[in-house]
Design a protein around this motif. Structure first.
Motif, PDB file in Angstrom:
ATOM      1  N   THR A 287       0.844  -1.191   0.000  1.00  0.00           N
ATOM      2  CA  THR A 287       0.000   0.000   0.000  1.00  0.00           C
ATOM      3  C   THR A 287       0.881   1.244   0.000  1.00  0.00           C
ATOM      4  N   SER A 288       0.297   2.329  -0.415  1.00  0.00           N
ATOM      5  CA  SER A 288       1.000   3.603  -0.353  1.00  0.00           C
ATOM      6  C   SER A 288       1.476   3.882   1.075  1.00  0.00           C
ATOM      7  N   HIS A 289       0.625   3.587   2.049  1.00  0.00           N
ATOM      8  CA  HIS A 289       0.969   3.815   3.455  1.00  0.00           C
ATOM      9  C   HIS A 289       2.190   2.993   3.867  1.00  0.00           C
ATOM     10  N   GLU A 290       2.206   1.730   3.493  1.00  0.00           N
ATOM     11  CA  GLU A 290       3.337   0.871   3.859  1.00  0.00           C
ATOM     12  C   GLU A 290       4.643   1.400   3.265  1.00  0.00           C
ATOM     13  N   ALA A 291       4.576   1.839   2.022  1.00  0.00           N
ATOM     14  CA  ALA A 291       5.772   2.372   1.376  1.00  0.00           C
ATOM     15  C   ALA A 291       6.227   3.665   2.055  1.00  0.00           C
ATOM     16  N   MET A 330      -1.822   9.975  -7.796  1.00  0.00           N
ATOM     17  CA  MET A 330      -1.278   8.980  -6.866  1.00  0.00           C
ATOM     18  C   MET A 330      -0.183   9.651  -6.058  1.00  0.00           C
ATOM     19  N   ALA A 331      -0.018   9.209  -4.846  1.00  0.00           N
ATOM     20  CA  ALA A 331       1.085   9.690  -4.018  1.00  0.00           C
ATOM     21  C   ALA A 331       1.440   8.597  -3.026  1.00  0.00           C
ATOM     22  N   ILE A 332       2.681   8.584  -2.607  1.00  0.00           N
ATOM     23  CA  ILE A 332       3.108   7.698  -1.524  1.00  0.00           C
ATOM     24  C   ILE A 332       3.074   8.533  -0.255  1.00  0.00           C
ATOM     25  N   ARG A 333       2.074   8.259   0.580  1.00  0.00           N
ATOM     26  CA  ARG A 333       1.920   9.038   1.806  1.00  0.00           C
ATOM     27  C   ARG A 333       1.222   8.198   2.872  1.00  0.00           C
ATOM     28  N   SER A 334       1.478   8.504   4.106  1.00  0.00           N
ATOM     29  CA  SER A 334       0.868   7.787   5.228  1.00  0.00           C
ATOM     30  C   SER A 334      -0.644   7.944   5.186  1.00  0.00           C
ATOM     31  N   GLY A 335      -1.344   6.854   5.492  1.00  0.00           N
ATOM     32  CA  GLY A 335      -2.796   6.871   5.523  1.00  0.00           C
ATOM     33  C   GLY A 335      -3.452   6.571   4.195  1.00  0.00           C
ATOM     34  N   ASN A 336      -2.668   6.475   3.136  1.00  0.00           N
ATOM     35  CA  ASN A 336      -3.215   6.175   1.807  1.00  0.00           C
ATOM     36  C   ASN A 336      -3.113   4.671   1.561  1.00  0.00           C
ATOM     37  N   GLU A 337      -4.240   4.013   1.398  1.00  0.00           N
ATOM     38  CA  GLU A 337      -4.262   2.561   1.272  1.00  0.00           C
ATOM     39  C   GLU A 337      -4.293   2.085  -0.175  1.00  0.00           C
ATOM     40  N   GLN A 338      -4.111   2.993  -1.134  1.00  0.00           N
ATOM     41  CA  GLN A 338      -4.033   2.564  -2.527  1.00  0.00           C
ATOM     42  C   GLN A 338      -2.830   1.655  -2.733  1.00  0.00           C
TER      43      GLN A 338
END
Length: 386
Positions: A287-291, A330-338
């Motif tokens: 997920t974006s959050h994990e990254a 799209m973005a890699i950011r905390s809280g984003n589950e994409q």
């Protein structure tokens, strides 16, 4: 005959495939007609990237029938590309006429009174103002925001090729800027060197001028040159994005004339470690959050968390003024589950802003492959000292 400079970025088949992918999404969501006004979205679908003066809309029925609605004088751009565009019909809006009324007529010509019409509520322009609010004409109005962005998340091989070309230009512009550094040069003169390099090496129109700044002032996000002389030991920021067929690849590099402050060096080293950790561990399927947490954890453990005020990466691709980012895609950011997927392209830029010191980051424009991130610029991430 269309000049080579007016050719579309990709073959007609690529645009037709994008159109058909959108049609499939429309069927899935029960949409009869979509009205698109975001320039990046209409460019993605058609290859038409003219920044028309005045409101512009692309109206498409679920069967692929489509028409432009735009200022009448701007139809000249459609006519010039008529042999390349899959949608080459347009309705002109005379100066002083209501864009909303003309748009309403165009929709009525494509669909009946009970049609489900989707519009990009997130990009309301004058052309849509007559549609905002309750309706009494029988049509159901739903939000089309995110529809085309969903398709734009994954870049094709052809798109990635353009972005790699742009990445090489952007990296070259930074190197040319570094070579031009002398004590006392102004940030404006440095910006001129960087911009000249972009243009000389093939960049097209840029969605945003390069960010060039030095000293503690660089802690102010996105401030750029002001004619200030660059002094020995100053932290120097250079962030250009080169453009190829309006596909942008940005890069951020950091320099100094003579040794920088020790804190600057430590901030850079932390950002570089964060970037390296992301390159080593992030893979499609996360997920974006994990990254994001992979990047952020490195910075937190080093004690610099309070200066980390941005997300670690944002999507990049086709862009028009006022900016080159695709944060809404799209973005890699905390809280984003994409989920992260192969073919996504990002400006990966773990970054620290510290008042009184400046901005430091470790930047790499990147495409996500099955093996992880791959550079779009093919240069090194180093702090340059001259």
């Amino acid at each position: 005959m269309t000049e080579k400079f007016d050719r579309l970025a990709f073959a007609p088949e690529e645009y037709l495939a994008r159109r058909d992918a959108l049609r499939a999404l429309m069927v899935k969501r029960g949409i009869d007609v979509v009205v698109l006004t975001t320039t990046e979205n209409t460019y993605y679908l058609t290859g038409f990237g003219s920044l028309a003066y005045g409101a512009t809309a692309l109206v498409m029925r679920v069967d692929g029938k489509a028409v432009w609605v735009m200022r009448r004088t701007e139809l000249s751009n459609v006519r010039a590309l008529a042999d390349q565009l899959w949608v080459n019909e347009g309705i002109g809006v005379a100066d002083g006429d209501s864009h909303a009324e003309v748009l309403n007529t165009a929709i009525a010509d494509l669909a009946d009174a009970n049609a489900v019409v989707a519009m990009e509520f997130a990009a309301v322009q004058p052309i849509l103002r007559g549609f905002v609010g309750p309706r009494n004409d029988g049509r159901k109005l739903v939000d089309a925001s995110g529809l085309v962005e969903h398709l734009r998340r994954i870049k094709s091989t052809a798109e990635i090729d353009l972005m790699k070309r742009a990445g090489v230009m952007a990296a070259r512009a930074c190197r040319d800027g570094f070579e031009a550094l002398t004590e006392g040069i102004t940030d404006s003169a440095l910006a001129a060197v960087v911009t000249d390099s972009l243009l000389r090496n093939g960049s097209g129109r840029m969605a945003q001028m390069p960010n060039v700044c030095a000293g503690p002032r660089s802690a102010r996000a996105h401030v750029t040159w002001c004619g200030a002389p660059i002094l020995r030991g100053d932290l120097i920021n250079i962030e250009p994005a080169a453009s190829v067929h309006d596909y942008h690849t940005p890069i951020y590099r950091f320099y100094s004339i003579g040794a920088p402050q020790d804190i600057v060096r430590r901030m850079f080293d932390v950002c570089r470690s964060s970037l390296d950790e992301g390159y080593a561990r992030i893979r499609p399927g996360m997920t974006s959050h994990e990254a994001a947490r992979i990047f952020e954890t490195v910075i937190e453990k080093a004690g610099f968390a309070e200066y980390m005020v941005t997300r670690p990466a944002y999507s990049i691709g086709a862009a028009f003024p006022p900016g080159w980012g695709e944060d809404n895609v799209m973005a890699i950011r905390s809280g984003n589950e994409q989920l992260l997927e192969e073919g996504m392209c990002f400006h990966v830029v773990p970054c620290l802003y510290r008042d009184g010191i400046g901005c430091v980051a470790a930047s790499m424009p990147s495409v996500l492959t099955h093996n992880g991130f791959e550079s779009l610029s093919q240069d090194e991430v180093v702090f340059g000292i001259k």
